[in-house]
Design a protein around this motif. Structure first.
Motif, mmCIF file in Angstrom:
data_model
loop_
_atom_site.group_PDB
_atom_site.id
_atom_site.type_symbol
_atom_site.label_atom_id
_atom_site.label_comp_id
_atom_site.label_asym_id
_atom_site.label_seq_id
_atom_site.Cartn_x
_atom_site.Cartn_y
_atom_site.Cartn_z
ATOM 1 N N UNK A 1 16.295 15.808 -1.762
ATOM 2 C CA UNK A 1 16.049 16.327 -0.428
ATOM 3 C C UNK A 1 14.664 16.051 0.131
ATOM 4 N N UNK A 2 13.848 15.279 -0.571
ATOM 5 C CA UNK A 2 12.507 14.917 -0.116
ATOM 6 C C UNK A 2 12.472 13.433 0.203
ATOM 7 N N UNK A 3 11.731 13.080 1.252
ATOM 8 C CA UNK A 3 11.529 11.685 1.611
ATOM 9 C C UNK A 3 10.140 11.267 1.157
ATOM 10 N N UNK A 4 10.087 10.183 0.393
ATOM 11 C CA UNK A 4 8.817 9.613 -0.048
ATOM 12 C C UNK A 4 8.650 8.267 0.626
ATOM 13 N N UNK A 5 7.462 8.038 1.188
ATOM 14 C CA UNK A 5 7.184 6.793 1.889
ATOM 15 C C UNK A 5 5.839 6.260 1.441
ATOM 16 N N UNK A 6 5.806 4.956 1.209
ATOM 17 C CA UNK A 6 4.562 4.264 0.899
ATOM 18 C C UNK A 6 4.303 3.288 2.033
ATOM 19 N N UNK A 7 3.097 3.316 2.549
ATOM 20 C CA UNK A 7 2.674 2.404 3.610
ATOM 21 C C UNK A 7 1.452 1.663 3.105
ATOM 22 N N UNK A 8 1.512 0.335 3.123
ATOM 23 C CA UNK A 8 0.411 -0.482 2.633
ATOM 24 C C UNK A 8 -0.040 -1.463 3.707
ATOM 25 N N UNK A 9 -1.334 -1.445 4.005
ATOM 26 C CA UNK A 9 -1.939 -2.441 4.895
ATOM 27 C C UNK A 9 -3.243 -2.901 4.264
ATOM 28 N N UNK A 10 -3.646 -4.104 4.619
ATOM 29 C CA UNK A 10 -4.888 -4.643 4.064
ATOM 30 C C UNK A 10 -6.087 -3.783 4.493
ATOM 31 N N UNK A 11 -6.099 -3.366 5.722
ATOM 32 C CA UNK A 11 -7.238 -2.617 6.262
ATOM 33 C C UNK A 11 -7.306 -1.177 5.748
ATOM 34 N N UNK A 12 -6.166 -0.470 5.730
ATOM 35 C CA UNK A 12 -6.165 0.954 5.390
ATOM 36 C C UNK A 12 -5.778 1.263 3.954
ATOM 37 N N UNK B 1 -2.249 -7.086 11.705
ATOM 38 C CA UNK B 1 -2.339 -6.868 10.278
ATOM 39 C C UNK B 1 -0.942 -6.660 9.697
ATOM 40 N N UNK B 2 -0.539 -7.431 8.696
ATOM 41 C CA UNK B 2 0.756 -7.184 8.067
ATOM 42 C C UNK B 2 0.763 -5.848 7.337
ATOM 43 N N UNK B 3 1.936 -5.223 7.351
ATOM 44 C CA UNK B 3 2.055 -3.982 6.609
ATOM 45 C C UNK B 3 3.388 -3.979 5.880
ATOM 46 N N UNK B 4 3.446 -3.186 4.829
ATOM 47 C CA UNK B 4 4.669 -3.058 4.054
ATOM 48 C C UNK B 4 4.976 -1.584 3.910
ATOM 49 N N UNK B 5 6.238 -1.245 4.151
ATOM 50 C CA UNK B 5 6.696 0.140 4.029
ATOM 51 C C UNK B 5 7.848 0.205 3.037
ATOM 52 N N UNK B 6 7.842 1.251 2.222
ATOM 53 C CA UNK B 6 8.938 1.512 1.299
ATOM 54 C C UNK B 6 9.266 2.988 1.413
#
Length: 89
Positions: free
Chosen positions: A12-23, A1-6
């Motif tokens: 001082x805070x880390x923000x992360x977005x994780x996108x996958x078709x399934x989840x 499954x392809x995924x995209x992370x940003x």
């Protein structure tokens, strides 16, 4: 499954977005899940798919995640309207 992370940093805070078709799309702050969206379609560049008020250093901040997915998935993270990470729309 392809995924995209940003990933982006803000005061001082880390923000992360994780996108996958399934989840679907997940927004993390310092490794902790703060929001989960399972919409499969996003074609608006101007309407956030996630909008969440969080507190950073005793100040309320609005974290928004924009997703534009037509041919490819493009993701932006903004805090108080200022882009901190992601693709150019």
């Amino acid at each position: 499954m392809p995924k995209k992370e940003v990933k982006g940093e803000f005061e001082g805070n880390t923000f992360e977005v994780l996108n996958t078709w399934k989840d679907g799309l997940k927004l993390f702050r310092n490794g902790d899940l703060i929001e989960h969206n399972q919409d499969k379609i996003s074609v608006s560049k101007n309407k956030p798919i996630i909008s969440k008020t969080i507190t950073i250093d005793n100040a309320d901040r609005i974290v928004e995640v924009f997703v534009y997915a037509v041919f490819r998935v493009k993701i932006q993270i903004k805090i108080d309207g200022v882009k901190i990470a992601g693709d150019k729309f």
